[in-house]
Every structure is written in C-alpha cells, then in structure tokens.
Scaffold this motif. Structure first.
Motif, PDB file in Angstrom:
ATOM      1  N   GLY A  88      32.457  46.574   7.470  1.00  0.00           N
ATOM      2  CA  GLY A  88      33.424  44.995   6.571  1.00  0.00           C
ATOM      3  C   GLY A  88      32.384  44.164   6.310  1.00  0.00           C
ATOM      4  N   GLY A  89      31.265  44.008   7.315  1.00  0.00           N
ATOM      5  CA  GLY A  89      29.887  42.947   6.760  1.00  0.00           C
ATOM      6  C   GLY A  89      29.082  43.204   7.989  1.00  0.00           C
ATOM      7  N   ALA A  90      27.389  43.235   7.683  1.00  0.00           N
ATOM      8  CA  ALA A  90      27.324  43.227   8.625  1.00  0.00           C
ATOM      9  C   ALA A  90      27.063  42.386  10.462  1.00  0.00           C
ATOM     10  N   LYS A  91      27.560  41.040  10.686  1.00  0.00           N
ATOM     11  CA  LYS A  91      27.857  40.330  11.451  1.00  0.00           C
ATOM     12  C   LYS A  91      29.271  40.871  11.544  1.00  0.00           C
ATOM     13  N   VAL A  92      30.481  41.731  11.315  1.00  0.00           N
ATOM     14  CA  VAL A  92      31.395  41.959  11.360  1.00  0.00           C
ATOM     15  C   VAL A  92      30.388  43.947  12.443  1.00  0.00           C
ATOM     16  N   VAL A  93      29.899  43.878  12.306  1.00  0.00           N
ATOM     17  CA  VAL A  93      29.075  45.192  12.941  1.00  0.00           C
ATOM     18  C   VAL A  93      28.830  45.035  13.679  1.00  0.00           C
ATOM     19  N   ALA A  94      27.963  43.804  13.766  1.00  0.00           N
ATOM     20  CA  ALA A  94      27.166  43.905  15.269  1.00  0.00           C
ATOM     21  C   ALA A  94      28.345  43.278  16.270  1.00  0.00           C
ATOM     22  N   ALA A  95      29.609  42.429  16.105  1.00  0.00           N
ATOM     23  CA  ALA A  95      30.924  42.079  16.633  1.00  0.00           C
ATOM     24  C   ALA A  95      31.772  43.854  17.228  1.00  0.00           C
ATOM     25  N   LEU A  96      31.640  44.671  16.647  1.00  0.00           N
ATOM     26  CA  LEU A  96      31.992  45.348  16.873  1.00  0.00           C
ATOM     27  C   LEU A  96      31.091  46.117  18.352  1.00  0.00           C
ATOM     28  N   GLU A  97      30.217  45.566  18.085  1.00  0.00           N
ATOM     29  CA  GLU A  97      29.318  47.148  18.995  1.00  0.00           C
ATOM     30  C   GLU A  97      29.236  45.895  20.065  1.00  0.00           C
ATOM     31  N   ARG A  98      29.462  44.799  20.128  1.00  0.00           N
ATOM     32  CA  ARG A  98      29.415  43.525  21.130  1.00  0.00           C
ATOM     33  C   ARG A  98      31.271  44.031  21.667  1.00  0.00           C
ATOM     34  N   LEU A 120      32.669  46.434  21.935  1.00  0.00           N
ATOM     35  CA  LEU A 120      33.503  47.490  22.200  1.00  0.00           C
ATOM     36  C   LEU A 120      32.380  48.228  22.936  1.00  0.00           C
ATOM     37  N   ARG A 121      31.670  47.231  23.689  1.00  0.00           N
ATOM     38  CA  ARG A 121      29.685  47.164  24.959  1.00  0.00           C
ATOM     39  C   ARG A 121      29.283  48.951  23.868  1.00  0.00           C
ATOM     40  N   LEU A 122      28.735  48.781  22.720  1.00  0.00           N
ATOM     41  CA  LEU A 122      28.266  49.611  22.186  1.00  0.00           C
ATOM     42  C   LEU A 122      26.601  49.416  22.276  1.00  0.00           C
ATOM     43  N   GLY A 123      26.031  48.605  22.620  1.00  0.00           N
ATOM     44  CA  GLY A 123      25.039  48.040  22.554  1.00  0.00           C
ATOM     45  C   GLY A 123      24.181  48.174  21.083  1.00  0.00           C
ATOM     46  N   ASP A 124      23.449  47.549  20.826  1.00  0.00           N
ATOM     47  CA  ASP A 124      22.862  47.103  19.770  1.00  0.00           C
ATOM     48  C   ASP A 124      22.503  47.720  18.922  1.00  0.00           C
ATOM     49  N   ARG A 165      25.504  50.946   9.918  1.00  0.00           N
ATOM     50  CA  ARG A 165      24.877  50.110   8.384  1.00  0.00           C
ATOM     51  C   ARG A 165      24.117  50.416   7.658  1.00  0.00           C
ATOM     52  N   ALA A 166      24.242  52.140   7.252  1.00  0.00           N
ATOM     53  CA  ALA A 166      23.620  53.112   6.937  1.00  0.00           C
ATOM     54  C   ALA A 166      24.555  52.601   5.263  1.00  0.00           C
ATOM     55  N   VAL A 167      26.039  53.033   5.259  1.00  0.00           N
ATOM     56  CA  VAL A 167      26.336  52.996   4.789  1.00  0.00           C
ATOM     57  C   VAL A 167      26.688  51.818   3.698  1.00  0.00           C
ATOM     58  N   LEU A 168      26.658  50.938   4.859  1.00  0.00           N
ATOM     59  CA  LEU A 168      26.591  49.362   4.366  1.00  0.00           C
ATOM     60  C   LEU A 168      25.519  48.534   3.405  1.00  0.00           C
ATOM     61  N   ARG A 169      24.185  49.031   3.114  1.00  0.00           N
ATOM     62  CA  ARG A 169      23.029  49.147   2.821  1.00  0.00           C
ATOM     63  C   ARG A 169      22.915  49.969   1.462  1.00  0.00           C
ATOM     64  N   ASP A 170      23.879  50.968   1.717  1.00  0.00           N
ATOM     65  CA  ASP A 170      23.891  51.749   0.336  1.00  0.00           C
ATOM     66  C   ASP A 170      24.984  51.594  -0.764  1.00  0.00           C
ATOM     67  N   TYR A 171      25.838  50.953  -0.192  1.00  0.00           N
ATOM     68  CA  TYR A 171      27.194  50.893  -0.871  1.00  0.00           C
ATOM     69  C   TYR A 171      27.633  48.892  -0.129  1.00  0.00           C
ATOM     70  N   GLY A 172      27.277  48.683   0.129  1.00  0.00           N
ATOM     71  CA  GLY A 172      27.986  47.559   0.356  1.00  0.00           C
ATOM     72  C   GLY A 172      29.726  47.708   0.761  1.00  0.00           C
ATOM     73  N   ASN A 173      30.618  46.629   0.684  1.00  0.00           N
ATOM     74  CA  ASN A 173      31.757  47.469   1.464  1.00  0.00           C
ATOM     75  C   ASN A 173      33.030  47.373   0.684  1.00  0.00           C
ATOM     76  N   MET A 174      32.953  49.118   0.141  1.00  0.00           N
ATOM     77  CA  MET A 174      33.799  49.198  -0.500  1.00  0.00           C
ATOM     78  C   MET A 174      35.615  49.116  -0.549  1.00  0.00           C
ATOM     79  N   SER A 175      36.219  47.900   0.627  1.00  0.00           N
ATOM     80  CA  SER A 175      37.484  48.104   1.087  1.00  0.00           C
ATOM     81  C   SER A 175      37.678  49.502   1.578  1.00  0.00           C
ATOM     82  N   ALA A 176      38.611  49.784   1.532  1.00  0.00           N
ATOM     83  CA  ALA A 176      39.562  51.262   2.592  1.00  0.00           C
ATOM     84  C   ALA A 176      38.089  52.559   2.484  1.00  0.00           C
ATOM     85  N   PRO A 177      37.899  53.114   1.736  1.00  0.00           N
ATOM     86  CA  PRO A 177      36.899  54.014   1.742  1.00  0.00           C
ATOM     87  C   PRO A 177      36.240  54.057   2.188  1.00  0.00           C
ATOM     88  N   THR A 178      35.696  53.007   2.769  1.00  0.00           N
ATOM     89  CA  THR A 178      33.995  52.923   3.136  1.00  0.00           C
ATOM     90  C   THR A 178      33.935  53.284   4.366  1.00  0.00           C
TER      91      THR A 178
END
Length: 374
Positions: A302-312, A314-318, A325-338
């Motif tokens: 959904g956004g860079a801050k949301v991705v980081a919050a998910l990692e924290r 879900l204890r996934l690691g930075d 992040r690659a999809v966000l970088r190339d397409y932005g947030n497209m809502s449901a299809p993303t």
C-alpha cells in the motif's frame, strides 16, 4: 497516538469466509491456472507526478511544500495512468470521470483477461463464472457484461461483480473465485480486478490525504483463471478475513461532488504494525496451518511505510518484502490488482511450497489466502 493491540474478541472473523469460502474444507481442490496483468500506456515518473501535483495544489495550498517530500519518500519511480498528465489539470465532474473509468476499465479488463486465459490455455467460452472486483468507478451493466461479446463469454456464464473492497479486493476477490470454483468438479472461474485510482485526483480537495494519494496511486488490472480439480501453478488452500470494529474512518472513499474523495488515516502504518500479526494468527488458526508453515507472505504494498510496518509486525526482517517494494517502485499503489502483480513476480522467480497472500482494505479489513505450490 499508536493504536492499541486488539484482542481476539475485538477483531471480527468473517463467519461467511470461515465456513464456506475455505477451499481446504471442500472435497474438490481448486487450482490457480494462471495470472495476467495489464496497465495503461501512459507512464508518469515520480518527479513528473510531483511537478504535476505542485501545479495542481501548490499555488492554492500553503501546506503543499511541507507535504511535497512524500513524493520523494514513497518508494515509487513511476506508475501508469489512464490519461495524459494534462487531463488531470482539468475540471472534471462525476460523469466525465466515470466515462474515463468505463472506457479504460473495459480495455484493461480485456487485456488482463486475455493474457490470463492464454496463459492457462483456456478459451473464453470455457469460463463458467466471471468474478469482477472494482471500486474506483460505477459500471451498470458491470464490466464483464460490457466486454462479454468481444471476449466471447458464454451467455449462461455466471456473473459476480463485487464493489467496495478497495485494496483488499485482490485477495478477497480471488478467494471468492476459488470458493465458487469449488462448487463442482471442473468448474472454471475467471477473476478480474480493475482499479483506476488516478481518476479520483481532485483539484478542489486540498487535503493531505489527497496529496498523498497523488504521490501513491497508479492504475492497473489483474486476472486469474481457477479450475476445480487438476493442477496448476498453485492450489488454493483457504483463507479468511478479519474486520476490526470502529475503524471505518481509516481507509476508503467518500462519495462526493465532483468525484470520489480518498480516505487515508495517518494511523494506518502503526495500526498495521500493532495488529497485523494477531490477525494473521487468527486466519491461520482457522485454516489449521502453523505460522512456521508459511514460507513467504505475499503482501499488497500500500505504501513504503505500510510495507515496513508489515515486515515489523510479521517479524520478517528488513527488506524481506522485496517483490512488494519492486512492484510499488514500478507501478505505485494500484489498489486491488497490486498484490497479484507481486504474486506474478513470485511465480516467475519460483514459488515456495506455501505462500500467504495478504491485503488491507476499507472496513478496516485484512484478507488472507493461502496458496500451495502446484
């Protein structure tokens, strides 16, 4: 103020999903045969988006320059939009916006659907059920009906258009398609989600949420073909939804003149960090799947801050959510299809034994779906 952790009695597990949408409880397995994606031709680079926003808002909002760094920190290099940049500088009402939505959504539906059907080796006339998810425009008749003749769908194909899921629609819609496919052996379902977030850009609304949306949103479509029985790139194991009470103001759209107005609460990242792990645990418990059994979480970025919050949370690691992040970088947030763009990258790389799709959306809701490698 950070939101407090919600206990099991506070987050509401969707009974409908628990009892009848879990493919794991069906005697008929459901295979994901293929994915297909599509985006508009017009590309808007982030620096261009920032300058566009400055023209749109800067001269009338003393706060724009204070908010402008959101474009630099969004983790987005480019996105695709349905109209050239100068269209967004015009004054458009509901009808003009929805006319653009209908024209572009039909085209993107066809592109994504044909790519998914071709990849699956399935003809349009073989599709028994059509599930369509879209929230950024109004189509009555719905999108699958509008393209049915050009696509070659059967006249007796079941149609299930779904509105209002927002960013969660990619996961919830795919889960609904899987549940419908599981009704009988050999049933084939085409799921398509189309979202044109850029058509909501508004000159009259100089809110922080609208400026943030201008920095984040892109347009796109994704499609999937599912069939009960047999094998595919993955099989649907099951999933569910969690709806948190008293959270309607966190995310969504206001229906206003002259168009939709985005709702983005700044509490989204801390809320996700505090509550996502527990919600995922609830969904996995209903599935009977151990947390250690999930090899990768595949999330809606959904956004860079949301991705980081998910990692924290879900204890996934930075950096673990690299495809996100690659999809966000190339397409932005497209809502449901993303999230399906993320899954497409994962499949191309080589899917692990079990992945769980996750997305957050209006409600405030999280949707999860477990896929096992085919």
């Amino acid at each position: 103020m950070r939101s407090s952790h919600l206990g099991e009695g506070d987050a509401q597990y969707n009974q409908y999903d628990r009892d009848i949408f879990l493919a794991a409880n069906s005697p008929i397995s459901v295979a994901l045969l293929s994915l297909g994606t599509a985006v508009p031709e017009t590309v808007l680079r982030q620096e261009e988006a920032k300058e566009l926003a400055r023209r749109l808002f800067g001269r009338r909002s003393a706060h724009f320059e204070k908010l402008a760094p959101v474009f630099d920190n969004a983790g987005i290099e480019k996105r695709h939009i349905v109209r050239p940049p100068d269209w967004y500088e015009g004054d458009h009402g509901w009808k003009a916006r929805n006319d653009v939505y209908l024209e572009a959504a039909e085209a993107l539906y066809e592109q994504a659907a044909r790519r998914a059907l071709d990849a699956a080796g399935v003809g349009a006339s073989e599709v028994d059920c059509l599930v369509t998810v879209s929230t950024t425009g109004i189509a009555t008749p719905s999108l699958e009906a509008r393209v049915a003749g050009r696509m070659g769908f059967r006249a007796d194909a079941e149609r299930v258009p779904i509105f209002g899921l927002g960013c969660a629609g990619g996961v919830s819609g795919l889960a609904t398609a899987a549940r419908l496919a599981a009704e009988r052996e050999g049933k084939t379902v085409l799921f398509v989600t189309v979202e044109l977030c850029s058509t909501s850009i508004r000159l009259d609304k100089l809110s922080k949420a609208n400026i943030v949306a201008t920095a984040l949103f892109g347009d796109g479509a994704a499609a999937a073909v599912l069939r009960s029985g047999g094998s595919g790139v993955a099989s649907v194991e099951g999933g569910g939804e969690i709806l948190w009470p008293e959270t309607l103001g966190i995310m969504g759209w206001d229906v206003e003149d002259p168009g939709l107005g985005v709702i983005f609460d700044r509490a989204i990242p801390p809320f996700v960090e505090d509550n996502m792990d527990h919600a995922v645990g609830q969904i996995l418990a209903k599935l009977g799947v151990e947390r250690t059994g999930i090899d990768r979480f595949t999330c809606h970025p959904g956004g860079a801050k949301v991705v980081a919050a998910l990692e924290r949370s879900l204890r996934l690691g930075d950096g673990a959510l690299d495809h996100e992040r690659a999809v966000l970088r190339d397409y932005g947030n497209m809502s449901a299809p993303t999230v399906l763009f993320v899954l497409e990258r994962l499949l191309a790389e080589g899917m692990p034994e079990r992945t769980m799709l996750l997305a957050l959306g209006p409600g405030f809701t999280t949707s999860g779906l477990s896929l096992v490698r085919g």
